[in-house]
Design a protein around this motif. Structure first.
Motif: not given
Ligand code: C5P
Length: 234
Positions: A201-209
């Protein structure tokens, strides 16, 4: 592999940041007063499972990056023309002791420690390659060159892929051997060899800037600033 197998992280940070439009290589752009690069490195080290980080930056930024990251267990090496060759340069700088290698975009500076630990745990438990993923929430359509819809894709089997991606060190070296076609992630190279890639499971906070919008969102998340409600919804 045992549950304390040594882990090294490669952080590709050699992108130009053209889409961000900040006038500097993306990794050096600051988020609430601290560069994305320092945030990404400190986030990886704060997970408590990574012993050393190899940071890959544009060749003319090597001294600046080394200065910025002084005092941390980090080496800094010059990158290549695309992400795949930058990761290969980082991989070449890893010592033989690492059993697990994480590859993590410096452009994901808010990645929570939990994601990093989940990936490492899965590799230590025996998976040769592991990626963090999230379900796709928008409806996805395939379009032709004119933008006309050709079909609607079944999103239930689709996943959006994040980093860090984790690998048994030897498997990642094998995947990068020779001169592979540039890919947008490293698991793609493992897939090309026909080897299995597991998901956690990933996490929305790991989004790429990537864009100025992403940078603004990241800053708001860091500063806790309240977002004004849209007109008519106050
Ligand atoms: O281009 P994109 O935003 O997908 O890049 C993902 C990561 O790969 C970023 O952290 C970027 O700095 C890195 N990269 C690199 N070398 C390149 C291009 C991108 O290290 N030549």
């Amino acid at each position: 592999m045992n549950d304390r197998a040594p882990v090294v992280a490669v952080l590709p940070a050699a992108g130009s940041g053209v889409r961000l439009g900040a006038g500097a290589p993306k990794a050096f752009v600051e988020l609430a007063g601290v560069s994305m690069l320092a945030r990404a490195v400190d986030g990886v080290l704060a997970s408590g499972v990574v012993g050393h980080v190899v940071v890959v930056v544009p060749v003319d930024q090597v001294p600046d990056a080394a200065g910025l990251l002084a005092g941390r267990p980090v080496s800094v090496v010059p990158g290549g023309a695309d992400r795949t060759s930058s990761v290969a340069a980082g991989l070449a700088a890893i010592g033989s002791g690492a059993e697990v290698v994480l590859v993590h975009d410096a452009a994901r500076p808010l990645t929570p420690a939990g994601v990093i630990r989940r990936v490492v745990d899965a590799v230590r438990a025996g998976a040769p390659a592991v990626i963090p993923v999230l379900p796709v929430i928008d409806t996805i359509k395939q379009v032709d060159a004119d933008g006309v819809v050709m079909s609607t894709v079944d999103r239930s089997a689709l996943r959006a892929v994040q980093t860090p991606q984790g690998f048994r060190a030897d498997d990642l070296r094998r995947a990068h051997a020779g001169t592979p076609d540039p890919r947008t992630d490293d698991a793609g190279l493992v897939e090309a060899l026909g080897d299995p890639v597991a998901t956690v499971e990933g996490d929305p906070l790991a989004f790429k800037v990537t864009t100025a919008w992403d940078l603004r969102i990241a800053e708001l998340l860091l500063t806790g600033a309240a977002v004004e409600p849209a007109e008519g919804r106050r």
